[in-house]
Write a protein that holds these residues in place. Structure first.
Motif, mmCIF file in Angstrom:
data_model
loop_
_atom_site.group_PDB
_atom_site.id
_atom_site.type_symbol
_atom_site.label_atom_id
_atom_site.label_comp_id
_atom_site.label_asym_id
_atom_site.label_seq_id
_atom_site.Cartn_x
_atom_site.Cartn_y
_atom_site.Cartn_z
ATOM 1 N N ASN A 116 0.801 -1.027 0.047
ATOM 2 C CA ASN A 116 -0.047 0.096 0.017
ATOM 3 C C ASN A 116 0.752 1.402 0.044
ATOM 4 O OD1 ASN A 116 -1.775 2.310 1.170
ATOM 5 N ND2 ASN A 116 -3.187 0.713 0.828
ATOM 6 N N LYS A 117 0.901 2.039 -0.974
ATOM 7 C CA LYS A 117 1.730 3.161 -1.408
ATOM 8 C C LYS A 117 1.467 4.380 -0.266
ATOM 9 C CE LYS A 117 2.855 2.411 -6.078
ATOM 10 N NZ LYS A 117 2.979 3.170 -7.417
ATOM 11 N N LYS A 118 0.066 4.348 0.151
ATOM 12 C CA LYS A 118 -0.318 5.395 0.930
ATOM 13 C C LYS A 118 0.301 5.101 2.299
ATOM 14 C CE LYS A 118 -4.204 7.702 -1.192
ATOM 15 N NZ LYS A 118 -5.804 7.917 -1.036
ATOM 16 N N GLU A 164 3.958 5.937 2.359
ATOM 17 C CA GLU A 164 4.207 7.332 2.200
ATOM 18 C C GLU A 164 4.077 7.948 3.789
ATOM 19 O OE1 GLU A 164 2.317 11.338 -0.027
ATOM 20 O OE2 GLU A 164 1.774 9.342 -0.575
ATOM 21 N N LYS A 165 3.180 7.877 4.329
ATOM 22 C CA LYS A 165 2.522 8.098 5.746
ATOM 23 C C LYS A 165 3.686 7.756 6.619
ATOM 24 C CE LYS A 165 -1.099 7.617 9.261
ATOM 25 N NZ LYS A 165 -2.177 6.807 9.723
ATOM 26 N N GLN A 167 -9.252 2.581 -4.871
ATOM 27 C CA GLN A 167 -8.077 2.100 -4.262
ATOM 28 C C GLN A 167 -7.048 1.461 -5.094
ATOM 29 O OE1 GLN A 167 -10.951 1.524 -2.101
ATOM 30 N NE2 GLN A 167 -10.856 3.509 -1.443
ATOM 31 N N ASP A 178 -3.494 2.682 -5.564
ATOM 32 C CA ASP A 178 -2.952 2.997 -4.110
ATOM 33 C C ASP A 178 -1.886 1.759 -3.839
ATOM 34 O OD1 ASP A 178 -4.250 5.203 -3.806
ATOM 35 O OD2 ASP A 178 -5.622 4.407 -2.297
#
Length: 441
Positions: free
Chosen positions: A160-162, A165-166, A296, A299
């Motif tokens: 999951n790229k998000k 990133e988070k 999604q 994502d």
């Protein structure tokens, strides 16, 4: 191991195509028969009888007839799995095979005795556009026998790229970095590594998707493995890594708590929503995310299985093949070669993209993945462009032990250690090789 016929069925199930099943046999367009009046009729055996394979064959036949009005293509479907394998082998041996047929590449292709039963296609113009990996899977020392249809797909880690990133994480190349990322993800209250043993086949990815790394370290491993040489065993490095990695994820508590019952479908929902961050998987399943979580789907990214050395290679499951039997001759052979070439023409490429969700790069440069393809396909393309890929073992060896998924569930559940599981699988492989009558076992 799961074979290409298993994953073909999986792609068909998850491809996002909602159409009614068509008749078992049908003519895609009207026209003359057998060369009468300057026209030719040929038959095409589809890659299965599920909706996706049926639609692909019929759409291809219709478009080909439109472009070549003097040639009519009659489409016939066939069962999948072992029944389909047996039908194809019987038709080839009795001289009753369709003029063109769609089938697996790799070890199942080799079992067809291509040098004696298939028409060589080595001199066709499109051969120069094939990737070297695909060419290996449809060739013998005497020539090339197949053209690709459908995209390739890779095994590795879908993530999951998000979430990455988070948490400020970078795509790992080393196994230690992967563990470090996973521990940071766990600290954030997110399942670091999703496992879905409710679908037992999914337990295999730390091993199967690591094989390109095994090949990169020892290019002769697959041939030595087939020949039963002592260096090419799963209980020894470099192939042992997939088993010990499976154990380490369990030992460090980096899996979701419901790993024993979670299914692949629900695992993908976890990944898409960010409830879980990383999933060892084949990218062929991205079509399911298109269905369940379309907002999604982009994502989700992909990276190859990390290695101790930090030089990971993506493990590739190749496209299926289109073949012509030796019994197709004369005008029918000319027409059949035109149909095989048409599959990877601009029109044919568009049809391939329209029938299903692209799960990876194409195996031929004439077909391009559309801009609308899931984001993880671009991640896969980078490995192809950098020539950091390798074939899955099933394309390089006929030996596939049947109990790998059960053994890895034991390892991944803390019942057996990684080395114990690897030794068990070496015994499983030995029994399978002896059953196949392979020399040296």
């Amino acid at each position: 191991m799961f074979s290409r016929r298993t994953t073909t069925k999986l792609v068909a199930t998850l491809g996002g195509i909602a159409i009614a099943a068509l008749a078992l046999a049908g003519c895609s367009s009207s026209g003359g028969s057998g060369g009468s009046g300057g026209s030719t009729t040929i038959s095409l055996l589809a890659g299965g009888n599920d909706p996706v394979n049926t639609k692909f064959a019929n759409d291809m036949a219709t478009a080909f007839h439109k472009a070549n009005p003097s040639i009519t293509v009659k489409v016939e479907t066939r069962p999948g799995g072992t029944d389909g394998d047996n039908l194809i082998k019987t038709r080839l041996s009795t001289g009753e095979m369709n003029d063109v047929f769609l089938y697996n590449s790799g070890s199942l292709f080799q079992a067809l005795h291509p040098d004696t039963q298939l028409q060589p296609l080595t001199d066709e113009a499109w051969v120069k556009d094939l990737t070297s990996d695909f060419k290996k899977t449809v060739s013998t020392s005497k020539g090339v026998y197949g053209a690709p249809w459908g995209t390739t797909f890779d095994g590795g880690i879908m993530y999951n790229k998000k979430v990455y990133e988070k948490l400020g994480l970078s795509v790992p190349t080393t196994w230690s970095d992967f563990i470090s990322n996973s521990e940071k993800i766990k600290a954030a209250g997110i399942a670091p590594v999703i496992q879905s043993y409710g679908d037992t086949w999914t337990s295999q990815l730390f091993v199967l998707a690591d094989f390109a790394n095994v090949s990169a370290k020892d290019p002769n491993w697959s041939s030595d493995y087939t020949a039963n040489k002592p260096n090419a065993k799963y209980a020894k490095a470099p192939a042992l890594a997939g088993f010990t990695h499976t154990q380490e994820i369990f030992d460090k508590g980096l899996m979701n708590k419901d790993y024993a019952s979670l299914t692949n479908v629900n695992a993908l929902k976890m990944l898409a929503t960010g409830e879980g961050a990383q999933y060892p998987m084949i990218t062929a399943v991205i079509g399911n995310v298109v269905q369940s979580n379309p907002d999604q789907v982009n994502d989700i990214g992909y990276f190859a299985m990390p290695t101790d050395s930090g030089d990971p290679h993506a493990t590739v499951w190749e496209s299926n093949g289109a073949y012509i039997p030796k019994t197709t001759t004369g005008d029918k052979l000319t027409a059949a070669k035109k149909l095989v070439a048409f599959i990877n023409s601009p029109t044919g490429c568009d049809l391939q993209n329209n029938v299903g969700t692209p799960a990876g790069p194409f195996a031929i440069s004439t077909c391009k993945v559309p801009d609308t393809a899931p984001a993880l396909v671009k991640d896969e393309l980078k490995y192809q462009d950098d020539k950091k890929t390798g074939l899955a073992l099933e394309f390089l060896s006929p030996i596939k032990g049947p109990n790998l998924e059960k053994i890895l569930i034991q390892v991944g559940s803390g019942i057996s250690s990684g080395p114990q599981g690897a030794a068990l699988y070496d015994q499983d492989v030995k029994a399978q090789a002896q059953q196949l009558g392979i020399k040296g076992w």
